[in-house]
Design a protein around this motif. Structure first.
Motif, mmCIF file in Angstrom:
data_model
loop_
_atom_site.group_PDB
_atom_site.id
_atom_site.type_symbol
_atom_site.label_atom_id
_atom_site.label_comp_id
_atom_site.label_asym_id
_atom_site.label_seq_id
_atom_site.Cartn_x
_atom_site.Cartn_y
_atom_site.Cartn_z
ATOM 1 N N THR A 92 -3.255 -4.780 12.332
ATOM 2 C CA THR A 92 -3.619 -3.489 11.748
ATOM 3 C C THR A 92 -2.405 -2.748 11.178
ATOM 4 O O THR A 92 -2.471 -2.133 10.101
ATOM 5 C CB THR A 92 -4.306 -2.611 12.808
ATOM 6 O OG1 THR A 92 -5.426 -3.327 13.342
ATOM 7 C CG2 THR A 92 -4.792 -1.310 12.202
ATOM 8 N N LEU A 93 -1.294 -2.804 11.927
ATOM 9 C CA LEU A 93 -0.120 -2.032 11.509
ATOM 10 C C LEU A 93 0.707 -2.734 10.450
ATOM 11 O O LEU A 93 1.473 -2.075 9.734
ATOM 12 C CB LEU A 93 0.763 -1.737 12.727
ATOM 13 C CG LEU A 93 0.138 -0.843 13.806
ATOM 14 C CD1 LEU A 93 1.080 -0.721 14.996
ATOM 15 C CD2 LEU A 93 -0.172 0.539 13.236
ATOM 16 N N ALA A 94 0.589 -4.050 10.359
ATOM 17 C CA ALA A 94 1.403 -4.780 9.380
ATOM 18 C C ALA A 94 1.129 -4.322 7.942
ATOM 19 O O ALA A 94 2.063 -4.059 7.171
ATOM 20 C CB ALA A 94 1.178 -6.278 9.525
ATOM 21 N N PRO A 95 -0.178 -4.179 7.497
ATOM 22 C CA PRO A 95 -0.407 -3.684 6.124
ATOM 23 C C PRO A 95 0.113 -2.263 5.907
ATOM 24 O O PRO A 95 0.619 -1.933 4.837
ATOM 25 C CB PRO A 95 -1.928 -3.757 5.961
ATOM 26 C CG PRO A 95 -2.374 -4.748 6.971
ATOM 27 C CD PRO A 95 -1.435 -4.585 8.131
ATOM 28 N N GLU B 259 2.694 -1.186 3.179
ATOM 29 C CA GLU B 259 2.408 -0.180 2.163
ATOM 30 C C GLU B 259 3.370 1.000 2.226
ATOM 31 O O GLU B 259 3.668 1.616 1.201
ATOM 32 C CB GLU B 259 0.976 0.321 2.331
ATOM 33 C CG GLU B 259 -0.077 -0.738 2.017
ATOM 34 C CD GLU B 259 -1.481 -0.223 2.235
ATOM 35 O OE1 GLU B 259 -1.593 0.958 2.627
ATOM 36 O OE2 GLU B 259 -2.446 -0.978 2.036
ATOM 37 N N GLY B 260 3.820 1.349 3.427
ATOM 38 C CA GLY B 260 4.683 2.516 3.579
ATOM 39 C C GLY B 260 6.157 2.190 3.538
ATOM 40 O O GLY B 260 6.849 2.391 2.532
ATOM 41 N N ASP B 261 6.636 1.663 4.632
ATOM 42 C CA ASP B 261 8.076 1.413 4.743
ATOM 43 C C ASP B 261 8.560 0.362 3.760
ATOM 44 O O ASP B 261 9.635 0.495 3.167
ATOM 45 C CB ASP B 261 8.404 0.978 6.181
ATOM 46 C CG ASP B 261 8.093 2.078 7.181
ATOM 47 O OD1 ASP B 261 7.967 3.235 6.738
ATOM 48 O OD2 ASP B 261 7.973 1.779 8.377
ATOM 49 N N TYR B 262 7.723 -0.695 3.569
ATOM 50 C CA TYR B 262 8.172 -1.754 2.661
ATOM 51 C C TYR B 262 8.254 -1.245 1.228
ATOM 52 O O TYR B 262 9.245 -1.494 0.522
ATOM 53 C CB TYR B 262 7.215 -2.938 2.754
ATOM 54 C CG TYR B 262 7.521 -4.026 1.765
ATOM 55 C CD1 TYR B 262 8.632 -4.855 1.925
ATOM 56 C CD2 TYR B 262 6.702 -4.231 0.647
ATOM 57 C CE1 TYR B 262 8.924 -5.844 1.012
ATOM 58 C CE2 TYR B 262 6.986 -5.218 -0.271
ATOM 59 C CZ TYR B 262 8.093 -6.030 -0.085
ATOM 60 O OH TYR B 262 8.372 -7.009 -1.002
ATOM 61 N N GLN B 263 7.199 -0.526 0.801
ATOM 62 C CA GLN B 263 7.233 0.016 -0.561
ATOM 63 C C GLN B 263 8.355 1.036 -0.727
ATOM 64 O O GLN B 263 9.021 1.099 -1.774
ATOM 65 C CB GLN B 263 5.873 0.659 -0.895
ATOM 66 C CG GLN B 263 4.710 -0.317 -0.956
ATOM 67 C CD GLN B 263 4.872 -1.333 -2.080
ATOM 68 O OE1 GLN B 263 5.568 -1.084 -3.057
ATOM 69 N NE2 GLN B 263 4.240 -2.493 -1.928
#
Length: 358
Positions: free
Chosen positions: A126-129, A133-137
């Motif tokens: 659940t937290l991986a996407p 979306e947040g930290d990775y982007q």
């Protein structure tokens, strides 16, 4: 087989079973897995993730087999010891029930651990996407921004290098720029004062023009009175009054005024019946004083044929023989006046420029 030979036989069986952990570890290190024959055994051989995953899967399978063999041999060992031992513990239903209860407790703990592990895995899914979306982007945008800023810094350094090459020393510094600015401010203040003076002069000229216009209106009124008097004289002498005389007289005065303003004509005077003297004001530059151009036109008596012309500028006679002869032969009085005035202005301007250069 006697009872005394049983322990010896059990020892031989255990030695032949090869149940030692140290020997198993050495066997694990020396084991060759399928699919890895073409790869080297160094650290560089496991740099590929697919190779590492295959190696890990093979090791896990081998360890499971080794664990099963160990448990099997351990159970056999315990069973044999229990059988051949004289003081073996008595196995009853209560002991079996106790073992069963311990196994049930272990299974319950294992099930809770599996449920907890499953929950953790679900949380990871659940937290991986969200993290992507947040930290990775955000990290990706920051990386792109850092790359862009690095390129801009490089471009700025190149532009600065070009500017330094195009403008070598000495360059404009802060003190020199401040000094130049002070000089420009002082110059602007002087120009502002000059503009104020010109505005004052313009206001004075406007006031003078108003005064002159009032004087002109007064003179026109005097001229109208004179025209009216001439009309009265004509009436007294018995002559019939022409209504167009007043309008023609006004037109003549306006034309004469325009002619004088265009040609800077100061005065016109008939010295005799065949001699006309014209005085023009020549002003070549605003800063220089005007000079008088005097044209003396001589006509053949009782005719309108031009005979000769005398020209003087500021008391000095001008030699304009080529211009005068051509117009005298053509009897072109107006063309002569225009040509002489233009030549006099050109001569005066040329002398002024020569004086400035000297």
């Amino acid at each position: 087989m006697s009872t005394a030979d049983a322990p010896k036989q059990l020892q031989e069986t255990l030695a032949a079973a090869n149940l030692h952990i140290l020997n198993s570890r050495a066997q694990l290190k020396s084991h060759q897995f399928d699919g890895l024959d073409d790869c080297s055994l160094g650290e560089d051989a496991l740099s590929d993730p697919a190779v590492v995953a295959s190696d890990v899967a093979a090791q896990i399978s081998f360890l499971r087999k080794l664990k099963f063999q160990y448990l099997e041999q351990n159970a056999k060992d315990k069973y044999v010891k229990t059988i051949v031992s004289d003081d073996a513990p008595l196995i009853t239903a209560s002991s079996n029930e106790e073992i069963r209860l311990r196994n049930e407790e272990k299974k319950r703990v294992l099930k809770e651990a599996k449920i907890m592990l499953s929950g953790r895995q679900e949380d990871v899914r659940t937290l991986a996407p969200l993290i992507e979306e947040g930290d990775y982007q955000k990290a990706r945008s920051l990386t792109t921004l850092a790359t862009t800023l690095s390129a801009q810094i490089l471009d700025a350094r190149l532009a600065l290098t070009r500017l330094r090459q195009a403008h070598p020393h000495p360059r404009l510094t802060v003190p020199s720029a401040t000094f130049t600015l002070d000089g420009q401010v002082e110059q602007m203040q002087k120009m502002e004062d000059k503009l104020q003076g010109l505005n004052n002069r313009m206001r004075g000229a406007k006031e003078q023009l108003k005064t002159q216009m009032a004087e002109l209106e007064r003179l026109r009124s005097i001229e109208r009175e004179r025209v009216a008097e001439l009309g009265l004289v004509g009436k007294e002498s018995g002559e019939e009054e022409d209504p167009r005389v007043g309008n023609l007289y006004d037109w003549f005065l306006a034309s004469l005024t325009i002619h004088r303003s265009l040609l800077s004509l100061k005065s016109s005077h008939a010295e005799s019946e065949n001699e006309l003297r014209l005085t023009y004001s020549i002003d070549p530059a605003p800063s220089s004083s005007p000079k008088d151009l005097i044209l003396t036109l001589l006509f053949i008596p009782n005719t309108r044929q031009l005979a000769s012309v005398e020209v003087s500028l500021g008391g000095v006679e001008l030699d304009l023989g080529d211009v005068i002869d051509a117009h005298v032969q053509a009897n072109d009085v107006s063309g002569l006046v225009w040509a002489v005035v233009a030549r006099a202005r050109a001569e005066s301007s040329g002398r002024k420029r020569d004086g400035d250069q000297t």
